[in-house]
Design an enzyme around this catalytic site. Structure first.
Site, PDB file in Angstrom:
ATOM      1  N   ASP A   1       0.606  -1.086  -0.266  1.00 52.93           N
ATOM      2  CA  ASP A   1       0.253   0.089  -0.129  1.00 52.93           C
ATOM      3  C   ASP A   1       0.564   1.270  -0.057  1.00 52.93           C
ATOM      4  OD1 ASP A   1      -2.826   1.283   0.632  1.00 52.93           O
ATOM      5  OD2 ASP A   1      -1.156   2.432   1.744  1.00 52.93           O
ATOM      6  N   THR A   2       0.486   2.534  -1.214  1.00 54.23           N
ATOM      7  CA  THR A   2       1.333   3.252  -1.221  1.00 54.23           C
ATOM      8  C   THR A   2       0.520   4.634  -0.677  1.00 54.23           C
ATOM      9  OG1 THR A   2       2.710   2.324  -2.889  1.00 54.23           O
ATOM     10  CG2 THR A   2       2.599   4.750  -1.837  1.00 54.23           C
TER      11      THR A   2
END
Length: 217
Positions: free
Chosen positions: A80-81
């Site tokens: 997840d960014t």
């Protein structure tokens, strides 16, 4: 030719990417890894009081766990960014006007890109997780540049409303840290987690041990 030293780190086949991101698929393809894609359905809103690192790691683990429930054996890779500006998390924009707002705020300024990565083996629930941080400086952007970039549609599905591997590269003046982290999957961090998971399984990872997690930031 694939990267044989990466292939040897897959603790349990098949390798499954728990992500809909074409950029993450592109990175794994470039590494020559044989993998499949399964997209998790998770709620990505922040939890009140959660730190930025805690946010991206929680979502990466949640994505990995969601896909792991579907399989008896596999190595799951999830990530997840998010973009961090002035201690505020910037996720994917809600639409064109939100994307323009984000880009105006980042113009001429430094921001951080955080990617939480989780690697899990399904047969025993072993989990390795960590977060990569990269500093990015935008050049000064004009209103016309921002408008034209958003009108092209590229920013709308990306954290922070830009893609460094595409036209968004022209927005960036400087990067300090892992380039692939800004794309959404830090390769060296991924390799570290795969290696540590493989090593952990080699020492005590017999099926049936249940979930054991270890974290690196």
């Amino acid at each position: 030719m694939g990267c044989c030293f990466m292939d040897g780190l897959i603790a349990e086949t098949p390798l499954v990417l728990a992500s809909a991101s074409p950029r993450r698929r592109r990175i794994l393809n470039a590494l020559g890894l044989d993998f499949t894609v399964e997209v998790p359905d998770v709620h990505e809103a922040p939890v009140e009081g959660e730190s930025p690192v805690g946010h991206v790691e929680r979502l990466a683990v949640l994505k990995a766990e969601t896909v792991a429930k579907r399989r008896a054996r596999a190595t799951i890779v999830a990530a997840d960014t998010a973009v961090l500006l002035d201690d505020r998390l910037l996720g994917k924009p809600d639409g064109p006007s939100d994307a323009e707002r984000m880009l105006r705020e980042m113009s001429g300024r430094w921001h951080d890109v955080l990617t939480g990565v989780a690697v899990m083996t399904c047969s025993d629930g072993l989990l390795a997780q960590g977060t990569e941080r990269t500093r990015v400086l935008f050049r000064d952007l004009t209103g016309d540049e921002i408008g034209d970039y958003v009108a092209g549609g590229e920013p709308l599905d990306k954290a922070g409303a830009y893609g460094v591997q595409e036209c968004g590269a022209a927005l960036v003046a400087r990067i300090e840290g892992c380039f692939y982290n800004v794309m959404g999957l830090p390769v060296v961090r991924l390799r570290q987690l795969l290696a540590e998971l493989s090593d952990r399984r080699g020492r005590n990872g017999e099926p049936g041990l249940g979930r054991h997690a270890f974290t690196h930031v």
